[in-house]
Structures are given as C-alpha cells and as structure tokens.
Design an enzyme around this catalytic site. Structure first.
Site, short mmCIF file in Angstrom:
data_model
loop_
_atom_site.label_atom_id
_atom_site.label_comp_id
_atom_site.label_asym_id
_atom_site.label_seq_id
_atom_site.Cartn_x
_atom_site.Cartn_y
_atom_site.Cartn_z
N GLY A 12 0.22 -1.16 -0.11
CA GLY A 12 0.20 0.09 0.11
C GLY A 12 0.79 0.88 -0.03
N ARG A 15 0.01 5.46 -1.92
CA ARG A 15 -1.15 6.20 -1.33
C ARG A 15 -0.93 6.45 -0.13
NH1 ARG A 15 -6.62 5.68 -0.96
NH2 ARG A 15 -6.51 3.29 -1.75
N TYR A 154 -11.79 -4.00 11.98
CA TYR A 154 -10.77 -3.56 12.00
C TYR A 154 -10.08 -3.79 13.47
CZ TYR A 154 -7.53 0.45 11.00
OH TYR A 154 -6.18 1.66 10.42
N ILE A 187 -4.75 9.83 11.55
CA ILE A 187 -4.12 9.91 10.18
C ILE A 187 -4.91 10.83 9.10
CG2 ILE A 187 -2.07 9.96 9.15
CD1 ILE A 187 -1.38 9.60 12.21
P1 NAP Z 1 -4.98 4.60 2.75
O1 NAP Z 1 -5.11 6.24 1.95
O2 NAP Z 1 -6.65 4.07 2.48
O3 NAP Z 1 -4.26 3.40 1.18
C1 NAP Z 1 -4.64 2.42 1.34
C2 NAP Z 1 -2.91 2.08 0.80
O4 NAP Z 1 -3.57 0.14 0.54
C3 NAP Z 1 -3.22 1.82 -1.22
O5 NAP Z 1 -2.18 1.90 -1.21
C4 NAP Z 1 -4.69 0.69 -1.09
O6 NAP Z 1 -3.45 0.19 -2.35
C5 NAP Z 1 -3.59 -0.27 -0.74
N1 NAP Z 1 -4.69 -1.62 -0.15
C6 NAP Z 1 -5.91 -1.69 -0.03
N2 NAP Z 1 -6.13 -2.60 0.34
C7 NAP Z 1 -5.19 -3.95 -0.57
C8 NAP Z 1 -5.21 -4.32 -0.63
N3 NAP Z 1 -5.99 -5.61 -1.01
N4 NAP Z 1 -3.71 -5.14 -1.50
C9 NAP Z 1 -2.89 -4.29 -1.93
N5 NAP Z 1 -2.45 -3.35 -1.47
C10 NAP Z 1 -4.12 -2.50 -1.21
O7 NAP Z 1 -4.62 4.75 4.13
P2 NAP Z 1 -3.57 4.95 4.94
O8 NAP Z 1 -4.58 5.35 5.23
O9 NAP Z 1 -2.68 5.61 4.35
O10 NAP Z 1 -3.25 3.62 5.80
C11 NAP Z 1 -2.43 3.10 5.47
C12 NAP Z 1 -2.21 1.80 6.77
O11 NAP Z 1 -2.43 2.60 8.38
C13 NAP Z 1 -3.46 1.25 7.12
O12 NAP Z 1 -3.00 -0.22 7.04
C14 NAP Z 1 -4.76 1.53 8.00
O13 NAP Z 1 -5.31 0.48 9.07
C15 NAP Z 1 -3.67 2.17 9.26
N6 NAP Z 1 -3.29 3.55 9.86
C16 NAP Z 1 -4.41 4.34 9.52
C17 NAP Z 1 -4.62 5.07 10.17
C18 NAP Z 1 -5.41 6.68 9.20
O14 NAP Z 1 -6.16 7.75 10.12
N7 NAP Z 1 -5.57 6.81 8.18
C19 NAP Z 1 -4.76 4.97 11.69
C20 NAP Z 1 -4.12 3.80 12.02
C21 NAP Z 1 -3.83 3.11 11.08
P3 NAP Z 1 -4.67 1.07 -3.46
O15 NAP Z 1 -4.48 2.65 -4.09
O16 NAP Z 1 -4.51 0.40 -5.83
O17 NAP Z 1 -6.11 0.95 -3.55
#
Ligand code: NAP
Length: 244
Positions: A12, A15, A154, A187
């Site tokens: 991932g 993005r 989650y 985040i």
């Molecule tokens: P995001 O902006 O939604 O980006 C998600 C990324 O994961 C994208 O690159 C997406 O690819 C990829 N992805 C999704 N499903 C996938 C799959 N089945 N196989 C391979 N790649 C996949 O998410 P984010 O906010 O950056 O979050 C990143 C991580 O941090 C996650 O694990 C999330 O749970 C964790 N996190 C986030 C927050 C927050 O507040 N944002 C808080 C705590 C933890 P595509 O672009 O091709 O869809």
C-alpha cells in the site's frame, strides 16, 4: 538515517501513509518496492511526483491472495538479491457496529489487514533469514489496543498484527530480524476522509494534542524502527497517536 543500498518493500505504498513511507525511504537513499491493489492512476501519479522516481518500483497485487503474494516474492527473488525492510502497511476499514456487521465486511478486513500481513511476512522472513538481516514493521493502529465503537473487525485485525509481530519476533530474533508495530491514531489520509465533520471534531477533541497526525509523522517512526539505530528493539509497539 541512511538506507543507501537497501531494498524496502512497502505494501500500500502509493497513497496515504504508504506514500509518505515510500517518499521518506527514497529520500534516505533506499530502493523502494511500493505495492498497491488496483489504483493504477494514483500509483503512476505518485511515481511521477518523486524527484528520484527511478528508485520507486511498482508492483500491483492483492496482499490477501496467497497465489498473488507467492508470485510477488518469486519476482522479488529474481530481481533483487536481498530485501532489507518490509512494511506491512496495506489496509482497509469497513466499519459497522458488531450487531449489524455483515460477514463479508468481517472477512474482507481480516483478510487484507491480517492475513495479508501473515502472507507477506512469510515470504519476507524466508528471504531475510538467508541474509541474516531484516526489519519488519506492521502498520497496526491504536484501535488495536483501545477499540473504537463500529470497528470490531478493524480493531481485531490490528490487534492480530500486534500479536503476530510479537510472536514472529521471538521466532526470528536469532537471525538478526526484528519485527515491530507502529500504532497510528487518526492520520489525515483518504482512509478516514469519509468521517462526518461532526465526528472529526469530536475525535480531535479526544486527542490530547488536539489535532490529527500527518502521514510523514508516522513515517518518521517507521524509518527509525527500520534503521540500524533500532537494532535491539523487537516485538515492540510504538504509538503515533498524539497521546490517545
Ligand atoms: P489509504 O490512504 O486508504 O491507502 C491504502 C493503501 O493500501 C493503498 O495504496 C491501497 O492500494 C492499498 N491496499 C488496499 N487494499 C489492498 C490489498 N488488498 N492489497 C494490496 N494493497 C492494498 O490508507 P492509509 O490511511 O494510508 O492507511 C495505511 C495503513 O495505516 C493501514 O493499514 C491503516 O489501517 C493504517 N492506519 C491508518 C490510520 C489513519 O488514520 N489513516 C490510523 C491507524 C492506522 P490502492 O491505491 O491500489 O487502492
């Protein structure tokens, strides 16, 4: 922190937090293999924005599908001598209160967030054990230890990533491989961009630092745990949550 001559896999990685990770590792000298699920436009645009985009290698596959993960590691074996760092960052959320949570939403979140982490770790440790060096960081969540109403799937997946990391760290420590977790709070990425304004306000008021975090603030913690500076830290969790 210096990652010159190191190869880093960020799932991932195109993005949100993943893009910040890829950028930070490239800025620190690494070659980054950024994986993504299907959003080609975003992946290509991200690569184009990087000054040293030639050190970003893109791979598209679903981390929850064993055949696709196996193929990824087979290609990595052919194309790269060694993998130094794996960040299990790919993740999704499909929120609902448990009483109404459908089975598909449970399975999808557990499959991508937790099974994906298991599959990716398996390929990585097999490669890292040969070189007797490796750094694995799971992108868990503060939700994995606190729980948040509407996020049973989650939170369970994120708690599972912590348990997996603690267990794996005990299995591979003697081979020079560390396994840790970073636990972000709220985040600013697209993952939480669907939250209603009132809820954002409410959540921000609960954060002791009274703001949401930036992807680069998460990246700083991940780079530290992935570096030589964190050589005696394993099985640990680092919270990047503004104090939640
Ligand atoms: P995001 O902006 O939604 O980006 C998600 C990324 O994961 C994208 O690159 C997406 O690819 C990829 N992805 C999704 N499903 C996938 C799959 N089945 N196989 C391979 N790649 C996949 O998410 P984010 O906010 O950056 O979050 C990143 C991580 O941090 C996650 O694990 C999330 O749970 C964790 N996190 C986030 C927050 C927050 O507040 N944002 C808080 C705590 C933890 P595509 O672009 O091709 O869809």
């Amino acid at each position: 922190m210096n990652f010159h001559n190191q190869v880093v896999v960020v799932t991932g990685g195109t993005r949100g937090i993943g893009a910040a990770l890829s950028t930070a590792f490239i800025d620190a000298g690494a070659t980054v293999i950024a994986t993504y699920a299907g959003n080609d436009d975003r992946a290509q645009t991200f690569k184009a924005t990087l000054e040293e985009g030639e050190r970003l290698h893109l791979k598209k596959f679903d981390v929850s599908k064993k055949d696709q993960v196996d193929l990824f590691w087979k290609e990595v074996d052919q194309e790269y001598e060694q993998i130094h760092v794996l960040v299990n960052n790919a993740g999704i959320r499909k929120d609902n209160i448990l009483a109404s949570l459908d089975e598909q939403s449970w399975d999808d979140v557990l499959d991508i967030n937790l099974k994906g982490t298991y599959l990716m770790c398996q390929g990585a440790v097999l490669k890292m054990m040969k070189s007797r060096y490796g750094r694995i960081v799971n992108m868990s969540s503060i939700g994995g230890i606190l729980g948040l109403a509407g996020q049973s799937n989650y939170a369970a997946s994120k708690a599972g990533q912590i348990a997996l990391a603690k267990t794996l760290s005990k299995e591979v420590g003697k081979r020079g491989i560390t396994v840790n977790c970073v636990l972000p709070g709220f985040i600013e990425t697209e993952l939480i961009s669907d939250l209603p304004e009132a809820q954002v306000k409410e959540y921000k008021s609960q954060v002791p630092m009274k703001r949401f975090g930036k992807p680069s603030e998460v990246a700083d913690a991940v780079l530290f745990l992935s570096s030589d500076k964190a050589s005696y830290i394993t099985g640990a969790t680092v919270e990047v949550s503004g104090g939640l």
